[in-house]
Design a protein around this motif. Structure first.
Motif, short mmCIF file in Angstrom:
data_model
loop_
_atom_site.label_atom_id
_atom_site.label_comp_id
_atom_site.label_asym_id
_atom_site.label_seq_id
_atom_site.Cartn_x
_atom_site.Cartn_y
_atom_site.Cartn_z
N ARG A 193 22.92 -8.37 13.86
CA ARG A 193 24.09 -9.19 13.53
C ARG A 193 24.33 -10.24 14.61
O ARG A 193 24.16 -9.96 15.79
N GLY A 194 24.73 -11.44 14.20
CA GLY A 194 25.17 -12.46 15.14
C GLY A 194 24.06 -13.23 15.82
O GLY A 194 24.33 -14.04 16.72
N ARG A 195 22.81 -13.00 15.40
CA ARG A 195 21.70 -13.65 16.09
C ARG A 195 20.62 -14.10 15.11
O ARG A 195 20.14 -13.27 14.32
N PRO A 196 20.21 -15.37 15.13
CA PRO A 196 19.10 -15.77 14.26
C PRO A 196 17.81 -15.13 14.74
O PRO A 196 17.64 -14.89 15.93
N TYR A 197 16.91 -14.90 13.79
CA TYR A 197 15.65 -14.25 14.12
C TYR A 197 14.52 -15.01 13.43
O TYR A 197 14.49 -15.14 12.21
N ARG A 198 13.62 -15.53 14.23
CA ARG A 198 12.54 -16.35 13.69
C ARG A 198 11.29 -15.51 13.42
O ARG A 198 10.86 -14.75 14.28
N VAL A 199 10.74 -15.69 12.23
CA VAL A 199 9.56 -14.92 11.84
C VAL A 199 8.65 -15.81 11.00
O VAL A 199 9.13 -16.64 10.23
N GLN A 200 7.36 -15.64 11.15
CA GLN A 200 6.42 -16.31 10.26
C GLN A 200 5.78 -15.27 9.36
O GLN A 200 5.22 -14.28 9.83
N ARG A 201 5.91 -15.51 8.05
CA ARG A 201 5.32 -14.60 7.07
C ARG A 201 4.74 -15.43 5.93
O ARG A 201 5.37 -16.39 5.48
N MET A 202 3.59 -15.01 5.43
CA MET A 202 2.95 -15.66 4.30
C MET A 202 2.85 -17.17 4.53
O MET A 202 3.06 -17.98 3.62
N GLY A 203 2.60 -17.55 5.77
CA GLY A 203 2.44 -18.97 6.08
C GLY A 203 3.73 -19.75 6.17
O GLY A 203 3.73 -20.96 6.33
#
Ligand code: FES
Length: 202
Positions: A13-23
């Motif tokens: 909660r309260g925090r953006p989370y960067r992820v790369q998936r399926m390009g």
């Protein structure tokens, strides 16, 4: 198709989370109710990375000009226009359809919208605890799947752990198709004392 892409606990909660998936470069966050949201990580205004912004009142706020987006990708607030004016509807970020349960986050990948939630293992639903483990293998994902289905290597590669006992003879492999995306795979290993392996398993 639903694809499991994250563990729930990765998105706080309260925090953006960067992820790369399926390009796709994506940003995840949780809204005011804790519901998980995801957008393409590029702000539709000037392409700033939303993952470098903040979560404000359950919305993701772009770090560049402060536009605020909801989980459907709509601009809800443009600070320079003031609260009294409605933001333009043509500015829209790409959103993703998600489903979260059992500590797993699934993403809908492909055309259209899902008709049903992702399938889960019925016999695991009542488990009170389970462990997670992950590491990055620098290989095609097909190699990883193949490895998990390959029991023949156990007495050689894992001879002193899960493959101990010199059980090199394999009965099976038995494969049972349940539906178009589910099958049960079964093999039984035993010591080779001259017997023939069984082709069928009951
Ligand atoms: S680049 Fe995101 S608000 Fe301007």
């Amino acid at each position: 198709m639903w694809i499991a892409i994250l563990s729930s606990r990765e998105v706080k909660r309260g925090r953006p989370y960067r992820v790369q998936r399926m390009g796709e470069d994506m940003v995840f966050w949780r809204d005011g109710d804790g519901k998980i949201m995801a957008l393409r990580n590029y702000c539709p205004h000037r392409q700033a990375l939303l993952s470098q912004g903040k979560v404000v009142n359950g919305l993701i706020q772009c770090p560049y000009h402060g536009f605020e987006f909801d989980g459907a990708g709509n601009v809800v607030h443009v600070p320079a226009m003031g609260r009294s004016q409605k933001p333009p509807s043509y500015l829209k970020a790409k959103s993703y359809t998600l489903y979260e349960q059992y500590g797993i986050v699934w993403m809908w990948y492909g055309p259209g919208q899902p008709e049903a939630p992702p399938k889960f293992f019925d016999d695991l639903k009542d488990l009170e605890a389970y462990a997670e483990y992950w590491e990055t293998w620098n290989i095609s994902f097909l190699r990883a799947v193949e490895n998990q289905l390959d029991g023949f290597h156990l007495p050689f590669v894992h001879y002193n752990t899960i493959g101990r006992g010199n059980r090199t003879l394999i009965n099976g492999v038995a494969l049972k198709q349940i539906d178009d995306i589910t099958f049960v795979w079964h093999a039984a290993a035993e010591r080779d004392v001259g017997q023939k392996p069984k082709v069928r398993l009951d």
